[in-house]
Design a protein around this motif. Structure first.
Motif, PDB file in Angstrom:
ATOM      1  N   VAL A  76       0.868  -1.174   0.000  1.00 33.31           N
ATOM      2  CA  VAL A  76       0.000   0.000   0.000  1.00 33.31           C
ATOM      3  C   VAL A  76       0.904   1.222   0.000  1.00 33.31           C
ATOM      4  O   VAL A  76       1.853   1.291   0.791  1.00 33.31           O
ATOM      5  N   VAL A  77       0.631   2.166  -0.875  1.00 29.83           N
ATOM      6  CA  VAL A  77       1.434   3.390  -0.927  1.00 29.83           C
ATOM      7  C   VAL A  77       0.596   4.547  -0.387  1.00 29.83           C
ATOM      8  O   VAL A  77      -0.539   4.770  -0.835  1.00 29.83           O
ATOM      9  N   ILE A  78       1.159   5.266   0.577  1.00 26.12           N
ATOM     10  CA  ILE A  78       0.478   6.384   1.232  1.00 26.12           C
ATOM     11  C   ILE A  78       1.362   7.621   1.107  1.00 26.12           C
ATOM     12  O   ILE A  78       2.509   7.609   1.544  1.00 26.12           O
ATOM     13  N   GLY A  79       0.830   8.672   0.490  1.00 23.56           N
ATOM     14  CA  GLY A  79       1.618   9.881   0.304  1.00 23.56           C
ATOM     15  C   GLY A  79       0.952  11.092   0.924  1.00 23.56           C
ATOM     16  O   GLY A  79      -0.225  11.353   0.678  1.00 23.56           O
ATOM     17  N   PHE A  80       1.721  11.828   1.727  1.00 21.54           N
ATOM     18  CA  PHE A  80       1.237  13.069   2.330  1.00 21.54           C
ATOM     19  C   PHE A  80       1.780  14.249   1.536  1.00 21.54           C
ATOM     20  O   PHE A  80       2.977  14.341   1.277  1.00 21.54           O
ATOM     21  N   SER A  81       0.891  15.177   1.144  1.00 23.01           N
ATOM     22  CA  SER A  81       1.282  16.392   0.445  1.00 23.01           C
ATOM     23  C   SER A  81       2.084  16.027  -0.809  1.00 23.01           C
ATOM     24  O   SER A  81       1.620  15.239  -1.624  1.00 23.01           O
ATOM     25  N   MET A  82       3.308  16.573  -0.988  1.00 22.92           N
ATOM     26  CA  MET A  82       4.097  16.220  -2.166  1.00 22.92           C
ATOM     27  C   MET A  82       4.375  14.722  -2.224  1.00 22.92           C
ATOM     28  O   MET A  82       4.581  14.164  -3.306  1.00 22.92           O
ATOM     29  N   GLY A  83       4.370  14.065  -1.076  1.00 17.77           N
ATOM     30  CA  GLY A  83       4.533  12.616  -1.059  1.00 17.77           C
ATOM     31  C   GLY A  83       3.463  11.915  -1.880  1.00 17.77           C
ATOM     32  O   GLY A  83       3.683  10.819  -2.396  1.00 17.77           O
ATOM     33  N   LEU A  85       2.373  13.045  -4.775  1.00 19.22           N
ATOM     34  CA  LEU A  85       2.874  13.067  -6.152  1.00 19.22           C
ATOM     35  C   LEU A  85       3.852  11.925  -6.378  1.00 19.22           C
ATOM     36  O   LEU A  85       3.806  11.229  -7.405  1.00 19.22           O
ATOM     37  N   LEU A  86       4.738  11.709  -5.413  1.00 23.76           N
ATOM     38  CA  LEU A  86       5.699  10.616  -5.522  1.00 23.76           C
ATOM     39  C   LEU A  86       4.998   9.264  -5.471  1.00 23.76           C
ATOM     40  O   LEU A  86       5.419   8.310  -6.134  1.00 23.76           O
ATOM     41  N   ALA A  87       3.906   9.201  -4.716  1.00 28.51           N
ATOM     42  CA  ALA A  87       3.120   7.960  -4.654  1.00 28.51           C
ATOM     43  C   ALA A  87       2.543   7.599  -6.021  1.00 28.51           C
ATOM     44  O   ALA A  87       2.467   6.421  -6.383  1.00 28.51           O
ATOM     45  N   PHE A  88       2.140   8.615  -6.806  1.00 25.54           N
ATOM     46  CA  PHE A  88       1.639   8.345  -8.157  1.00 25.54           C
ATOM     47  C   PHE A  88       2.729   7.734  -9.029  1.00 25.54           C
ATOM     48  O   PHE A  88       2.462   6.848  -9.846  1.00 25.54           O
ATOM     49  N   HIS A  89       3.947   8.195  -8.850  1.00 27.64           N
ATOM     50  CA  HIS A  89       5.059   7.625  -9.628  1.00 27.64           C
ATOM     51  C   HIS A  89       5.247   6.147  -9.289  1.00 27.64           C
ATOM     52  O   HIS A  89       5.463   5.322 -10.182  1.00 27.64           O
ATOM     53  N   ILE A  90       5.158   5.817  -7.997  1.00 24.51           N
ATOM     54  CA  ILE A  90       5.294   4.418  -7.581  1.00 24.51           C
ATOM     55  C   ILE A  90       4.131   3.576  -8.125  1.00 24.51           C
ATOM     56  O   ILE A  90       4.324   2.489  -8.662  1.00 24.51           O
ATOM     57  N   ALA A  91       2.922   4.103  -7.993  1.00 22.06           N
ATOM     58  CA  ALA A  91       1.721   3.340  -8.380  1.00 22.06           C
ATOM     59  C   ALA A  91       1.635   3.111  -9.884  1.00 22.06           C
ATOM     60  O   ALA A  91       0.904   2.220 -10.330  1.00 22.06           O
ATOM     61  N   THR A  92       2.352   3.908 -10.670  1.00 21.07           N
ATOM     62  CA  THR A  92       2.344   3.714 -12.125  1.00 21.07           C
ATOM     63  C   THR A  92       3.614   3.020 -12.607  1.00 21.07           C
ATOM     64  O   THR A  92       3.805   2.854 -13.809  1.00 21.07           O
ATOM     65  N   THR A  93       4.464   2.595 -11.668  1.00 20.82           N
ATOM     66  CA  THR A  93       5.728   1.935 -12.031  1.00 20.82           C
ATOM     67  C   THR A  93       5.808   0.515 -11.495  1.00 20.82           C
ATOM     68  O   THR A  93       6.323  -0.375 -12.171  1.00 20.82           O
ATOM     69  N   TYR A  94       5.292   0.294 -10.285  1.00 23.68           N
ATOM     70  CA  TYR A  94       5.440  -0.991  -9.598  1.00 23.68           C
ATOM     71  C   TYR A  94       4.072  -1.550  -9.199  1.00 23.68           C
ATOM     72  O   TYR A  94       3.090  -0.808  -9.155  1.00 23.68           O
ATOM     73  N   PRO A  95       4.017  -2.849  -8.866  1.00 24.85           N
ATOM     74  CA  PRO A  95       2.755  -3.423  -8.367  1.00 24.85           C
ATOM     75  C   PRO A  95       2.350  -2.803  -7.032  1.00 24.85           C
ATOM     76  O   PRO A  95       3.129  -2.807  -6.075  1.00 24.85           O
ATOM     77  N   VAL A  96       1.152  -2.251  -6.991  1.00 23.11           N
ATOM     78  CA  VAL A  96       0.615  -1.616  -5.783  1.00 23.11           C
ATOM     79  C   VAL A  96      -0.839  -2.058  -5.640  1.00 23.11           C
ATOM     80  O   VAL A  96      -1.591  -2.060  -6.609  1.00 23.11           O
ATOM     81  N   LYS A  97      -1.231  -2.421  -4.429  1.00 30.95           N
ATOM     82  CA  LYS A  97      -2.598  -2.894  -4.172  1.00 30.95           C
ATOM     83  C   LYS A  97      -3.566  -1.727  -3.959  1.00 30.95           C
ATOM     84  O   LYS A  97      -4.734  -1.782  -4.338  1.00 30.95           O
ATOM     85  N   LEU A  98      -3.067  -0.668  -3.313  1.00 26.32           N
ATOM     86  CA  LEU A  98      -3.934   0.431  -2.886  1.00 26.32           C
ATOM     87  C   LEU A  98      -3.105   1.704  -2.807  1.00 26.32           C
ATOM     88  O   LEU A  98      -1.958   1.682  -2.366  1.00 26.32           O
ATOM     89  N   LEU A  99      -3.710   2.810  -3.213  1.00 24.60           N
ATOM     90  CA  LEU A  99      -3.061   4.120  -3.156  1.00 24.60           C
ATOM     91  C   LEU A  99      -3.889   5.040  -2.265  1.00 24.60           C
ATOM     92  O   LEU A  99      -5.104   5.148  -2.425  1.00 24.60           O
ATOM     93  N   ILE A 100      -3.226   5.687  -1.318  1.00 24.02           N
ATOM     94  CA  ILE A 100      -3.889   6.635  -0.412  1.00 24.02           C
ATOM     95  C   ILE A 100      -3.071   7.928  -0.405  1.00 24.02           C
ATOM     96  O   ILE A 100      -1.847   7.884  -0.259  1.00 24.02           O
ATOM     97  N   THR A 101      -3.753   9.062  -0.567  1.00 17.92           N
ATOM     98  CA  THR A 101      -3.052  10.336  -0.418  1.00 17.92           C
ATOM     99  C   THR A 101      -3.758  11.206   0.613  1.00 17.92           C
ATOM    100  O   THR A 101      -4.972  11.130   0.784  1.00 17.92           O
ATOM    101  N   LEU A 102      -2.960  12.014   1.299  1.00 17.54           N
ATOM    102  CA  LEU A 102      -3.466  12.950   2.295  1.00 17.54           C
ATOM    103  C   LEU A 102      -3.019  14.355   1.887  1.00 17.54           C
ATOM    104  O   LEU A 102      -1.809  14.625   1.794  1.00 17.54           O
ATOM    105  N   ASN A 103      -3.975  15.218   1.610  1.00 14.26           N
ATOM    106  CA  ASN A 103      -3.677  16.613   1.237  1.00 14.26           C
ATOM    107  C   ASN A 103      -2.643  16.700   0.117  1.00 14.26           C
ATOM    108  O   ASN A 103      -1.692  17.482   0.186  1.00 14.26           O
ATOM    109  N   ALA A 104      -2.844  15.886  -0.914  1.00 16.11           N
ATOM    110  CA  ALA A 104      -1.922  15.904  -2.053  1.00 16.11           C
ATOM    111  C   ALA A 104      -2.271  17.060  -2.991  1.00 16.11           C
ATOM    112  O   ALA A 104      -3.441  17.380  -3.183  1.00 16.11           O
ATOM    113  N   PRO A 105      -1.275  17.692  -3.586  1.00 14.25           N
ATOM    114  CA  PRO A 105      -1.547  18.865  -4.418  1.00 14.25           C
ATOM    115  C   PRO A 105      -1.920  18.535  -5.861  1.00 14.25           C
ATOM    116  O   PRO A 105      -1.379  17.617  -6.461  1.00 14.25           O
TER     117      PRO A 105
END
Length: 226
Positions: A76-83, A85-105
């Motif tokens: 599971v990838v969880i990104g806060f704020s700019m994190g 944005l980086l989470a989107f890079h991971i989720a479109t590159t590697y196997p990820v089950k779930l994506l969660i963002t908190l206050n992402a821009p």
């Protein structure tokens, strides 16, 4: 046989793991494998931050994903704020089950909200704003802006379930970012937004932090066997 679930948690721009520490602690206590990288150039001095760039930050989370994948079956990838944005890079590159963002821009720096927030409690929060402005080099802000513009075209490639947490009183990210992100990802049918009425940008340190943490835990339980 249950899977080992790993959570990759990514902090924000010019921040450090303190941004996401309450969530990381709770996930560890619940029994999840947790990886919280400090992004290249972050957590030290202004000079260190200025020496790093967006490719360094992406590499930091790439390496963290690979470390976590050695001890977790499902990630599971969880990104806060700019994190986020980086989470989107991971989720479109590697196997990820779930994506969660908190206050992402998607839209950054809500000046009107920032001024309201400062007026409401200037004595408490003005020091954070002043120190924040001083510690962020202009070069680093340019790198952040480029990361934001380069991430937007990736959003249609996001094909995993996506859950967004967004503070209504966010003084850094335009709250409308959550709606724009939710409507831009490829997995829009399995996307869910939860709003937090009383929280500002530092949602995991604010008045609704327990609600936000519980929302993350519930979401992970719903999508991953543990």
């Amino acid at each position: 046989m249950s899977e080992t679930v790993g959570c990759l948690i990514i902090h924000g721009f010019a921040g450090d793991i303190h941004d996401i520490l309450p969530l990381a602690k709770r996930l560890r206590e619940t029994g999840y494998q947790v990886e919280c990288p400090t992004l290249e150039g972050h957590g030290m001095t202004r000079r260190h931050l200025a020496k790093s760039n967006r490719q360094d930050w992406i590499r930091s989370v790439d390496e963290a994903y690979k470390r976590l994948s050695m001890r977790a079956d499902t990630i599971v990838v969880i990104g806060f704020s700019m994190g986020g944005l980086l989470a989107f890079h991971i989720a479109t590159t590697y196997p990820v089950k779930l994506l969660i963002t908190l206050n992402a821009p998607y839209k950054y720096w809500d000046v009107k909200q920032a001024m309201r927030y400062l007026r409401a409690d200037f004595r408490t929060h003005s020091r954070r704003y002043v120190s924040g402005i001083r510690r962020i080099p202009f070069r680093s802000m340019i790198q952040f802006r480029r990361l934001l513009s380069e991430t937007k075209p990736l959003l249609p490639q996001v094909a995993v379930p996506y859950v967004l947490l967004q503070a209504k009183q966010d003084d850094t990210v335009h709250a409308v970012s959550a709606t724009l992100l939710a409507n831009s990802v490829g997995s829009v049918e399995s996307t869910q937004v939860t709003w937090y009425e009383e929280s500002n940008h530092m949602i995991l340190h604010g008045p609704e932090k327990e609600d936000a943490i519980e929302q993350v835990l519930t979401t992970i339980r719903e999508h991953c066997s543990h």
